[in-house]
Write a protein that holds these residues in place. Sequence first.
Motif, PDB file in Angstrom:
ATOM      1  N   ALA A  13       5.024   6.322   2.994  1.00 21.30           N
ATOM      2  CA  ALA A  13       4.673   6.643   1.605  1.00 21.30           C
ATOM      3  C   ALA A  13       5.326   7.943   1.147  1.00 21.30           C
ATOM      4  O   ALA A  13       5.799   8.036   0.012  1.00 21.30           O
ATOM      5  CB  ALA A  13       3.151   6.716   1.455  1.00 21.30           C
ATOM      6  N   SER A  14       5.365   8.955   2.027  1.00 26.10           N
ATOM      7  CA  SER A  14       5.899  10.233   1.561  1.00 26.10           C
ATOM      8  C   SER A  14       7.412  10.146   1.374  1.00 26.10           C
ATOM      9  O   SER A  14       7.961  10.740   0.449  1.00 26.10           O
ATOM     10  CB  SER A  14       5.502  11.379   2.497  1.00 26.10           C
ATOM     11  OG  SER A  14       5.944  11.120   3.795  1.00 26.10           O
ATOM     12  N   ALA A  15       8.086   9.377   2.223  1.00 32.30           N
ATOM     13  CA  ALA A  15       9.532   9.196   2.039  1.00 32.30           C
ATOM     14  C   ALA A  15       9.809   8.432   0.735  1.00 32.30           C
ATOM     15  O   ALA A  15      10.740   8.762  -0.005  1.00 32.30           O
ATOM     16  CB  ALA A  15      10.125   8.455   3.224  1.00 32.30           C
ATOM     17  N   LEU A  16       8.974   7.447   0.451  1.00 34.36           N
ATOM     18  CA  LEU A  16       9.135   6.704  -0.808  1.00 34.36           C
ATOM     19  C   LEU A  16       8.888   7.623  -2.003  1.00 34.36           C
ATOM     20  O   LEU A  16       9.585   7.553  -3.022  1.00 34.36           O
ATOM     21  CB  LEU A  16       8.174   5.515  -0.853  1.00 34.36           C
ATOM     22  CG  LEU A  16       8.546   4.301   0.009  1.00 34.36           C
ATOM     23  CD1 LEU A  16       7.418   3.283  -0.012  1.00 34.36           C
ATOM     24  CD2 LEU A  16       9.851   3.668  -0.459  1.00 34.36           C
TER      25      LEU A  16
ATOM     26  N   LEU B  79      10.995   1.015  -6.256  1.00 37.84           N
ATOM     27  CA  LEU B  79      10.430   1.144  -4.907  1.00 37.84           C
ATOM     28  C   LEU B  79      10.647  -0.135  -4.093  1.00 37.84           C
ATOM     29  O   LEU B  79      10.892  -0.093  -2.891  1.00 37.84           O
ATOM     30  CB  LEU B  79       8.932   1.461  -4.987  1.00 37.84           C
ATOM     31  CG  LEU B  79       8.581   2.877  -5.419  1.00 37.84           C
ATOM     32  CD1 LEU B  79       7.072   3.020  -5.613  1.00 37.84           C
ATOM     33  CD2 LEU B  79       9.085   3.899  -4.407  1.00 37.84           C
ATOM     34  N   ALA B  80      10.564  -1.266  -4.780  1.00 36.76           N
ATOM     35  CA  ALA B  80      10.730  -2.546  -4.080  1.00 36.76           C
ATOM     36  C   ALA B  80      12.145  -2.700  -3.527  1.00 36.76           C
ATOM     37  O   ALA B  80      12.364  -3.473  -2.602  1.00 36.76           O
ATOM     38  CB  ALA B  80      10.395  -3.698  -5.022  1.00 36.76           C
ATOM     39  N   ASP B  81      13.096  -1.942  -4.080  1.00 34.89           N
ATOM     40  CA  ASP B  81      14.480  -2.011  -3.593  1.00 34.89           C
ATOM     41  C   ASP B  81      14.742  -1.084  -2.412  1.00 34.89           C
ATOM     42  O   ASP B  81      15.832  -1.095  -1.855  1.00 34.89           O
ATOM     43  CB  ASP B  81      15.453  -1.614  -4.728  1.00 34.89           C
ATOM     44  CG  ASP B  81      15.670  -2.763  -5.693  1.00 34.89           C
ATOM     45  OD1 ASP B  81      15.397  -3.911  -5.295  1.00 34.89           O
ATOM     46  OD2 ASP B  81      16.091  -2.493  -6.834  1.00 34.89           O
ATOM     47  N   GLN B  82      13.763  -0.242  -2.064  1.00 34.96           N
ATOM     48  CA  GLN B  82      13.982   0.736  -0.998  1.00 34.96           C
ATOM     49  C   GLN B  82      13.733   0.103   0.372  1.00 34.96           C
ATOM     50  O   GLN B  82      13.100  -0.939   0.484  1.00 34.96           O
ATOM     51  CB  GLN B  82      13.080   1.961  -1.193  1.00 34.96           C
ATOM     52  CG  GLN B  82      13.187   2.624  -2.555  1.00 34.96           C
ATOM     53  CD  GLN B  82      14.606   3.038  -2.888  1.00 34.96           C
ATOM     54  OE1 GLN B  82      15.266   3.728  -2.118  1.00 34.96           O
ATOM     55  NE2 GLN B  82      15.110   2.588  -4.037  1.00 34.96           N
ATOM     56  N   ASP B  83      14.238   0.779   1.387  1.00 36.01           N
ATOM     57  CA  ASP B  83      14.050   0.370   2.777  1.00 36.01           C
ATOM     58  C   ASP B  83      12.553   0.152   3.074  1.00 36.01           C
ATOM     59  O   ASP B  83      11.747   1.064   2.903  1.00 36.01           O
ATOM     60  CB  ASP B  83      14.610   1.505   3.655  1.00 36.01           C
ATOM     61  CG  ASP B  83      14.429   1.246   5.133  1.00 36.01           C
ATOM     62  OD1 ASP B  83      13.713   0.295   5.500  1.00 36.01           O
ATOM     63  OD2 ASP B  83      15.008   2.025   5.922  1.00 36.01           O
TER      64      ASP B  83
ATOM     65  N   ALA C 265       0.834  -1.205   0.000  1.00 32.31           N
ATOM     66  CA  ALA C 265       0.000   0.000   0.000  1.00 32.31           C
ATOM     67  C   ALA C 265       0.871   1.259   0.000  1.00 32.31           C
ATOM     68  O   ALA C 265       0.575   2.227  -0.697  1.00 32.31           O
ATOM     69  CB  ALA C 265      -0.937  -0.008   1.206  1.00 32.31           C
ATOM     70  N   ARG C 266       1.967   1.233   0.765  1.00 32.66           N
ATOM     71  CA  ARG C 266       2.850   2.408   0.805  1.00 32.66           C
ATOM     72  C   ARG C 266       3.482   2.656  -0.562  1.00 32.66           C
ATOM     73  O   ARG C 266       3.590   3.794  -1.008  1.00 32.66           O
ATOM     74  CB  ARG C 266       3.958   2.204   1.849  1.00 32.66           C
ATOM     75  CG  ARG C 266       3.478   2.338   3.274  1.00 32.66           C
ATOM     76  CD  ARG C 266       4.635   2.520   4.242  1.00 32.66           C
ATOM     77  NE  ARG C 266       5.421   1.327   4.464  1.00 32.66           N
ATOM     78  CZ  ARG C 266       5.107   0.374   5.347  1.00 32.66           C
ATOM     79  NH1 ARG C 266       4.001   0.477   6.064  1.00 32.66           N
ATOM     80  NH2 ARG C 266       5.888  -0.672   5.506  1.00 32.66           N
ATOM     81  N   ARG C 267       3.881   1.582  -1.227  1.00 30.87           N
ATOM     82  CA  ARG C 267       4.491   1.739  -2.549  1.00 30.87           C
ATOM     83  C   ARG C 267       3.475   2.265  -3.566  1.00 30.87           C
ATOM     84  O   ARG C 267       3.785   3.158  -4.355  1.00 30.87           O
ATOM     85  CB  ARG C 267       5.055   0.402  -3.026  1.00 30.87           C
ATOM     86  CG  ARG C 267       6.266  -0.010  -2.227  1.00 30.87           C
ATOM     87  CD  ARG C 267       6.717  -1.385  -2.631  1.00 30.87           C
ATOM     88  NE  ARG C 267       7.853  -1.806  -1.813  1.00 30.87           N
ATOM     89  CZ  ARG C 267       8.202  -3.072  -1.626  1.00 30.87           C
ATOM     90  NH1 ARG C 267       7.517  -4.040  -2.196  1.00 30.87           N
ATOM     91  NH2 ARG C 267       9.220  -3.365  -0.875  1.00 30.87           N
ATOM     92  N   MET C 268       2.280   1.713  -3.522  1.00 29.27           N
ATOM     93  CA  MET C 268       1.237   2.159  -4.457  1.00 29.27           C
ATOM     94  C   MET C 268       0.895   3.626  -4.207  1.00 29.27           C
ATOM     95  O   MET C 268       0.684   4.395  -5.142  1.00 29.27           O
ATOM     96  CB  MET C 268      -0.032   1.304  -4.293  1.00 29.27           C
ATOM     97  CG  MET C 268       0.131  -0.129  -4.749  1.00 29.27           C
ATOM     98  SD  MET C 268       0.568  -0.192  -6.504  1.00 29.27           S
ATOM     99  CE  MET C 268       2.040  -1.142  -6.462  1.00 29.27           C
ATOM    100  N   ALA C 269       0.831   4.004  -2.936  1.00 28.30           N
ATOM    101  CA  ALA C 269       0.492   5.384  -2.590  1.00 28.30           C
ATOM    102  C   ALA C 269       1.580   6.330  -3.091  1.00 28.30           C
ATOM    103  O   ALA C 269       1.288   7.396  -3.643  1.00 28.30           O
ATOM    104  CB  ALA C 269       0.317   5.512  -1.077  1.00 28.30           C
TER     105      ALA C 269
ATOM    106  N   GLU D 106      11.113  11.089  -6.560  1.00 25.21           N
ATOM    107  CA  GLU D 106      11.429  12.407  -7.100  1.00 25.21           C
ATOM    108  C   GLU D 106      12.929  12.575  -7.295  1.00 25.21           C
ATOM    109  O   GLU D 106      13.377  13.111  -8.316  1.00 25.21           O
ATOM    110  CB  GLU D 106      10.865  13.496  -6.187  1.00 25.21           C
ATOM    111  CG  GLU D 106       9.344  13.413  -6.183  1.00 25.21           C
ATOM    112  CD  GLU D 106       8.659  14.556  -5.469  1.00 25.21           C
ATOM    113  OE1 GLU D 106       9.344  15.332  -4.766  1.00 25.21           O
ATOM    114  OE2 GLU D 106       7.424  14.651  -5.620  1.00 25.21           O
ATOM    115  N   GLN D 107      13.687  12.102  -6.321  1.00 22.78           N
ATOM    116  CA  GLN D 107      15.147  12.133  -6.442  1.00 22.78           C
ATOM    117  C   GLN D 107      15.605  11.435  -7.710  1.00 22.78           C
ATOM    118  O   GLN D 107      16.417  11.941  -8.473  1.00 22.78           O
ATOM    119  CB  GLN D 107      15.760  11.380  -5.268  1.00 22.78           C
ATOM    120  CG  GLN D 107      16.408  12.244  -4.214  1.00 22.78           C
ATOM    121  CD  GLN D 107      16.851  11.379  -3.036  1.00 22.78           C
ATOM    122  OE1 GLN D 107      17.193  10.208  -3.215  1.00 22.78           O
ATOM    123  NE2 GLN D 107      16.813  11.953  -1.852  1.00 22.78           N
TER     124      GLN D 107
END
Length: 320
Positions: free
Chosen positions: A305-308, A296-300, A265-269, A313-314
Amino acid sequence: MAVDGATLGRRLRERDTAAAPAALNLIEDRSPAGREQAAALLGEVSPGALGGEAPAHLIGVTGPPGAGKSSLLSALVDLWRGRDRTVAVLAVDPSSKRSGGSLLGDRARIDHDPADDGILIRSTAAGTRLGGLAPPTREATQALAAAFDLVVVETVGVGQSETDVEDVSDTVAVVVQPGSGDTLQFLKAGIMEVPDVLVVTKADQGGTALRARRDLAGALGALGCPETPVLAVSSLPPPTGVEELVEALEAHRSRLDVRAVRLRARRMAALADFTAEHGERALRALGGRRAAEAYLADQDPTLDASALGGRLEQRARSSA
Ligand SMILES: Nc1nc2c(ncn2[C@@H]2O[C@H](COP(=O)(O)OP(=O)(O)OP(=O)(O)O)[C@@H](O)[C@H]2O)c(=O)[nH]1
Ligand SMILES: [Mg+2]
């Protein structure tokens, strides 16, 4: 004195529900200073800061206008408080999206004791974006989930809902009133996803509720989901069927891989927010939806959601 987001976030993390109203005010403040404090708040209640997923049961309650969602929540809140569970309800107000208000003419409020810190009821705006809840609703859910035992989001929707409550729910309950054939048709036609729990309201009005229950159960069986619970309830005092509903909600939650569901859900958001803000072209610059999802799947996994979204954006900037 300016509101200190980090302090509010820490209080929520320590399960101080009295901090919740101020936290929600901060999240709704979209000024730059407000956003900065809200980010600090959300950082304190992110899975990283919590050391895991928030313990709350996140429940989405959705259904057509006037189906009886708020009345049902009054009965549920009563029952939960009687069992000493703390409850927050976010009612997403769709009226801003409708031309007339007549549909909502006999709208019931959710009854509760305003002096009780263990219960919080808030209305939030639906926002203007299609597909997905407004970011403030999602952020509010994240903040409340740190402090309350149950966080409920009430949305109005039939079939493909404009406010996708699934984004923020462990368990989705769809509420329908007897004799409304729409939900049955949407289910049969596959327009509507099969909910985790189906609730037919207004059982006190007699046989139509039982018929609706039977028809819905039949449709779910034909769709290959015979184990999906279909309950009939009456929310008028004295309520009936509400304990069974609580059990069905808990049973669903206990079978769930909460971490996996929330991570997804966080990734989708994050992806939805990024696309809403920067457009499909920016998504293509990331290599398309698939590539963005893989990134996104490679991130911590403890990022919220906002950090992702920030990571996306980066990446978009560095690949531009
Ligand atoms: N007889 C009967 N009436 C009910 C029951 N639940 C709700 N109602 C009535 O149905 C109407 C709509 O109820 P609400 O609880 O506001 O429905 P809602 O789904 O929250 O409506 P919106 O938020 O406007 O979409 C009100 O007049 C309620 O009193 C029930 O169990 N039995
Ligand atoms: Mg309502």
